[in-house]
Write a protein that holds these residues in place. Structure first.
Motif, mmCIF file in Angstrom:
data_model
loop_
_atom_site.group_PDB
_atom_site.id
_atom_site.type_symbol
_atom_site.label_atom_id
_atom_site.label_comp_id
_atom_site.label_asym_id
_atom_site.label_seq_id
_atom_site.Cartn_x
_atom_site.Cartn_y
_atom_site.Cartn_z
ATOM 1 N N THR A 283 -2.377 -1.510 -1.444
ATOM 2 C CA THR A 283 -2.616 0.248 -0.625
ATOM 3 C C THR A 283 -2.556 1.709 -1.441
ATOM 4 O OG1 THR A 283 -2.124 -0.800 1.256
ATOM 5 C CG2 THR A 283 -2.067 1.412 1.357
ATOM 6 N N VAL A 284 -3.086 2.356 -1.534
ATOM 7 C CA VAL A 284 -2.989 3.779 -2.550
ATOM 8 C C VAL A 284 -3.115 5.200 -1.522
ATOM 9 C CG1 VAL A 284 -3.677 5.284 -3.963
ATOM 10 C CG2 VAL A 284 -4.170 2.333 -4.197
ATOM 11 N N ASN A 285 -2.069 5.526 -1.607
ATOM 12 C CA ASN A 285 -1.495 6.728 -0.183
ATOM 13 C C ASN A 285 -2.569 7.641 -1.302
ATOM 14 O OD1 ASN A 285 -0.961 8.869 1.581
ATOM 15 N ND2 ASN A 285 1.177 8.042 2.496
ATOM 16 N N THR A 325 -8.472 -6.407 -2.648
ATOM 17 C CA THR A 325 -8.881 -4.840 -1.754
ATOM 18 C C THR A 325 -8.320 -4.374 -2.700
ATOM 19 O OG1 THR A 325 -9.443 -6.674 -0.402
ATOM 20 C CG2 THR A 325 -9.142 -4.359 0.515
ATOM 21 N N ILE A 326 -8.300 -3.093 -2.294
ATOM 22 C CA ILE A 326 -8.090 -1.573 -2.838
ATOM 23 C C ILE A 326 -8.368 -0.997 -1.661
ATOM 24 C CG2 ILE A 326 -9.688 -0.677 -4.186
ATOM 25 C CD1 ILE A 326 -7.390 0.525 -5.640
ATOM 26 N N PHE A 327 -6.915 -0.478 -1.366
ATOM 27 C CA PHE A 327 -7.557 0.382 0.460
ATOM 28 C C PHE A 327 -6.677 1.895 -0.362
ATOM 29 C CE2 PHE A 327 -4.305 1.799 4.125
ATOM 30 C CZ PHE A 327 -5.896 1.961 5.125
ATOM 31 N N LEU A 328 -7.903 2.472 0.282
ATOM 32 C CA LEU A 328 -7.193 3.786 -0.528
ATOM 33 C C LEU A 328 -7.407 5.044 1.226
ATOM 34 C CD1 LEU A 328 -10.370 4.467 -2.753
ATOM 35 C CD2 LEU A 328 -8.076 4.117 -3.062
ATOM 36 N N ILE A 367 -12.070 -0.460 0.832
ATOM 37 C CA ILE A 367 -11.489 0.160 2.599
ATOM 38 C C ILE A 367 -10.953 1.064 2.424
ATOM 39 C CG2 ILE A 367 -10.466 -0.507 3.993
ATOM 40 C CD1 ILE A 367 -10.694 -3.427 3.875
ATOM 41 N N CYS A 368 -11.291 2.035 2.814
ATOM 42 C CA CYS A 368 -10.434 4.055 3.116
ATOM 43 C C CYS A 368 -10.503 4.418 4.174
ATOM 44 C CB CYS A 368 -12.356 4.684 2.112
ATOM 45 S SG CYS A 368 -12.327 4.581 0.755
ATOM 46 N N ALA A 369 -9.502 5.455 3.830
ATOM 47 C CA ALA A 369 -8.997 5.680 5.722
ATOM 48 C C ALA A 369 -8.682 7.053 5.947
ATOM 49 C CB ALA A 369 -7.499 4.665 5.881
ATOM 50 N N THR A 370 -9.378 7.506 6.824
ATOM 51 C CA THR A 370 -8.508 8.950 6.537
ATOM 52 C C THR A 370 -8.692 9.874 8.298
ATOM 53 O OG1 THR A 370 -9.529 11.788 6.074
ATOM 54 C CG2 THR A 370 -10.989 9.895 6.797
#
Length: 544
Positions: A283-285, A325-328, A367-370
């Motif tokens: 997870t990358v915040n 998986t990298i979660f941005l 996987i990205c989120a905003t």
């Protein structure tokens, strides 16, 4: 010839001998009721019709034969009464009144008799069975198996189901009648139609099979969902379905939704259901990493890349996520310059550490989120459109909690159980409290609801809350949660006196934390409370 008892015994069946005047002299196998009735009868028996009538008056149906005999120059009347035929007729009536099948098979395996219930229960007329050999019927495939043949083989009583070519199923019990020499003389079989019962059992078995299948699927789903994903609304069902389908691919996923709706939990769910689930989920915040450190955090750095760099260099988060998986998270807060570098990584599937020249191949699932709106995402000055289209092959929008209120009750129960176990409590909420939690708009979504429930479990004095205590606990640290109007302005309540500088620090900390809870990004929180983002970073660093 002498009319005596020996003469009478030599006669067949039932007999009556009278003198020429009709007076009864001798009887054989005659009911005492008939004799007594005749004695009370003033009329003498003078012919066979009267004998027949006498029997019928006593409830018997018979066939009477009359003979006139002479003995010692005297004439006598001999009446022979035969009720065999009528007994057979009577047995036929009884035989056919039985609502279950009755079948009689002789020693040659030929069906002697079948009652009328056979047709009703099998759909096959008995004329096709009576007088027919069981072996031939089996050969002609009138039935799949024959209980009669099995009884002839075993010489023992047997029960089994027989399916006929009509499709009907009969459960039989067959008993052999065996002579002293050990030879079967007859087999008597009785049966009942259980077609509907068997069909029902088959359906129940199929239902049980389907039930077990769905139970297994639910267990697997529950296992993959873990305890952090609870849903009951149609909207969230669609989100989960889409997430499951997306998990089977390697395509980039872009998750949108308000702060606190559970974007990271959905991202973890996708990873855990993908083929990369045995690799890292990183997870990358993006909102928490200062822009000047972003590149080194993501790509790593080589020895001596910058002042203060760790000796020997350091792997970046992309290398940690390689194969997984990298979660941005909060990718909307990433600077445009960093977005450009991320786009190159997407295109080339390789990175270079800061201060290095060597390209490192990587294979990661993005996987990205905003919490940015579609309008904000479409602003090229805020987010590169080419990067957005690269990352949003599969877009997933998570609706806010206020749009899926049916999930609130299950979520409250899950959080109550979780925190009751954690803090060794048994706190319960009454109907009125649950209704309020259901009706409140939850601007902080699931995160806010979870925090409120945890607060209630920790601060409640008793396991059963009073209404006054409930409202008091709710308002601690919440934005006027006692009303359903989430637009009400915050008010500062002063309950006592303290050092003003210390009060300023508390207010700053509280306001910053509330802004971060609501907006999730440093930029958004800073704008909401009118300070520079760097101030928030300093505050966060100070309190850490």
């Amino acid at each position: 010839m002498e009319i005596n008892d020996d003469f009478l015994e030599s006669l067949p069946i039932s007999s009556i001998i009278t003198d020429s005047d009709g007076k009864i002299l001798k009887v054989k196998n005659l009911s005492n009721n008939i004799i007594n009735n005749n004695k009370n009868n003033k009329n003498n028996i003078c012919n066979k019709n009267e004998v027949k009538r006498l029997y019928e008056d006593n409830g018997f149906k018979v066939n009477v034969q009359h003979y006139k005999i002479r003995c010692d120059n005297k004439f006598y009347h001999l009446y022979i009464i035969d009720n065999t035929k009528y007994k057979i007729d009577e047995m036929d009536i009884i035989f056919n009144c039985i609502d279950g099948i009755v079948m009689i098979v002789n020693r040659n395996r030929v069906i002697e008799k079948v009652n009328s219930a056979f047709y009703k229960l099998t759909g096959i007329h008995r004329k096709f069975f009576e007088g027919k050999s069981i072996d031939q019927l089996k050969k002609d495939e009138f039935m799949e198996e024959s209980i009669i043949l099995k009884v002839f083989q075993s010489k023992k009583p047997l029960s089994m189901n027989v399916k006929y070519k009509s499709g009907r199923i009969v459960t039989y019990t067959a008993i052999p009648i065996i002579a002293k020499n050990g030879v079967i003389q007859k087999v008597i079989a009785t049966g009942r139609n259980i077609t509907n019962l068997v069909q029902l059992q088959d359906r129940l078995a199929e239902v049980e099979k389907q039930k077990n299948k769905y139970i297994d699927r639910l267990k697997n789903l529950e296992k993959s969902l873990g305890e952090n994903i609870v849903y009951s609304s149609d909207k969230m069902k669609q989100v989960i379905k889409m997430a499951i389908r997306a998990a089977k691919t390697d395509s980039p996923i872009f998750i949108t939704g308000e702060s606190g709706v559970g974007k990271e939990e959905i991202a973890k769910f996708i990873h855990e259901n993908s083929e990369r689930n045995n690799k890292n989920f990183i997870t990358v915040n993006c909102a928490a990493i200062p822009s000047e450190l972003f590149e080194s955090e993501l790509f790593g750095y080589e020895d001596g890349a910058f002042t203060g760099a760790k000796k020997g260099g350091r792997r970046g988060l992309f290398e940690d996520a390689n194969g997984g998986t990298i979660f941005l998270d909060e990718i909307g807060e990433m600077s445009l310059s960093m977005q450009t570098k991320l786009l190159r990584v997407l295109q080339e599937n390789e990175i270079k550490r800061l201060g290095g020249n060597k390209s490192i191949k990587i294979s990661v699932r993005y996987i990205c989120a905003t919490n940015l709106s579609k309008k904000q995402l479409s602003n090229n000055l805020k987010f590169r459109q080419d990067l957005y289209y690269r990352l949003s092959v599969i877009p997933i929008n998570i609706p806010p909690l206020r749009e899926r209120r049916e999930a609130i009750f299950p979520l409250v129960h899950v959080f109550l159980n979780r925190y009751n176990r954690k803090y060794n409590r048994k706190v319960k909420l009454d109907k009125k409290m649950m209704e309020f939690l259901h009706d409140y708009n939850w601007p902080g979504n699931i995160r806010e609801l979870k925090n409120v429930v945890e607060r209630i479990v920790i601060l409640s004095e008793n396991d059963s809350l009073s209404e006054k205590q409930f409202w008091y606990i709710l308002q601690l640290g919440s934005k006027d949660i006692s009303t359903k109007n989430n637009d009400t302005d915050d008010k500062i309540v002063v309950n006592g006196l303290m050092n003003l500088n210390k009060a300023h620090d508390i207010i700053d900390e509280t306001m910053i934390q509330k802004a971060l809870d609501k907006y999730s990004t440093v930029t958004g929180a800073a704008k909401a409370i009118g300070i520079d983002p760097s101030t928030i970073y300093r505050r966060l660093k100070k309190h850490k």
